[in-house]
Design a protein around this motif. Structure first.
Motif, PDB file in Angstrom:
ATOM      1  N   LEU A  96      -4.253   8.630  -0.054  1.00  0.00           N
ATOM      2  CA  LEU A  96      -4.951   7.784   0.905  1.00  0.00           C
ATOM      3  C   LEU A  96      -4.436   8.161   2.290  1.00  0.00           C
ATOM      4  CD1 LEU A  96      -4.764   4.275  -0.824  1.00  0.00           C
ATOM      5  CD2 LEU A  96      -6.450   6.096  -1.122  1.00  0.00           C
ATOM      6  N   ARG A 116      -3.341  -3.487   1.877  1.00  0.00           N
ATOM      7  CA  ARG A 116      -3.850  -3.092   0.558  1.00  0.00           C
ATOM      8  C   ARG A 116      -5.180  -3.748   0.234  1.00  0.00           C
ATOM      9  NH1 ARG A 116       0.424  -6.544  -0.268  1.00  0.00           N
ATOM     10  NH2 ARG A 116      -0.102  -8.416  -1.421  1.00  0.00           N
ATOM     11  N   TRP A 169      -7.833  -1.603   1.817  1.00  0.00           N
ATOM     12  CA  TRP A 169      -7.981  -0.358   1.076  1.00  0.00           C
ATOM     13  C   TRP A 169      -8.662  -0.591  -0.268  1.00  0.00           C
ATOM     14  CZ3 TRP A 169      -7.822   4.510   2.585  1.00  0.00           C
ATOM     15  CH2 TRP A 169      -7.242   4.798   3.817  1.00  0.00           C
ATOM     16  N   LEU A 179      -3.712   7.115   5.278  1.00  0.00           N
ATOM     17  CA  LEU A 179      -3.487   5.864   6.004  1.00  0.00           C
ATOM     18  C   LEU A 179      -3.519   6.063   7.512  1.00  0.00           C
ATOM     19  CD1 LEU A 179      -0.524   4.506   3.835  1.00  0.00           C
ATOM     20  CD2 LEU A 179      -2.977   4.125   3.512  1.00  0.00           C
ATOM     21  N   ILE A 187       0.841  -1.193   0.000  1.00  0.00           N
ATOM     22  CA  ILE A 187       0.000   0.000   0.000  1.00  0.00           C
ATOM     23  C   ILE A 187       0.877   1.244   0.000  1.00  0.00           C
ATOM     24  CG2 ILE A 187      -0.240   0.090   2.518  1.00  0.00           C
ATOM     25  CD1 ILE A 187      -3.040   0.863   0.048  1.00  0.00           C
ATOM     26  N   TYR A 189     -12.251  -0.935   0.468  1.00  0.00           N
ATOM     27  CA  TYR A 189     -12.782   0.379   0.830  1.00  0.00           C
ATOM     28  C   TYR A 189     -13.031   1.222  -0.413  1.00  0.00           C
ATOM     29  CZ  TYR A 189     -13.083   5.160   2.306  1.00  0.00           C
ATOM     30  OH  TYR A 189     -13.505   6.461   2.454  1.00  0.00           O
TER      31      TYR A 189
END
Length: 117
Positions: free
Chosen positions: A92, A103, A106, A94, A46, A109
């Motif tokens: 993003l 990841r 995400w 985080l 990510i 999401y």
């Protein structure tokens, strides 16, 4: 004379901190669907920032592009349009989740945010 030396050292320190912070921010690549759904590569770690080419969307102005991407921003993702370069950078956030996520989380999401529009 000592104030000049202190200022010089402080300036050099600030410049080196700024340069290393910019180098540390890696930018991944992502894709956008026709409905502006962001998808990231699930085979890579990510990233906090993703760059996407928006040439195919044919925006006629920076205002138009910013208007579209402005409606896609929320507490966990912010889009910044660079109209001249035909890119948008997805940030993003985080650090804004209750716990660190991978990841896969995400990706799920990002898919869920597309279902809202």
């Amino acid at each position: 004379m000592t104030k000049k030396i202190q200022f010089l050292f402080l300036s050099i320190f600030c410049i080196s901190i700024s340069a290393s912070a910019q180098e540390a921010a890696e930018v991944g690549t992502a894709e956008l669907s026709n409905s502006y759904c962001l998808s990231i590569d699930e085979d890579l770690p990510i990233q906090e920032y993703y760059e996407v080419d928006i040439t195919a969307f044919g925006f006629s102005s920076a205002v138009e592009a910013k208007k579209v991407f402005g409606t896609k921003c929320n507490n966990l993702i912010t889009y910044t349009v660079d109209f001249e370069a035909n890119i948008v950078v997805a940030h993003l956030h985080l650090d804004r989740t209750s716990a660190p996520h991978d990841r896969e989380w995400w990706s799920a999401y990002l898919i869920s945010t597309c279902e809202l529009y």
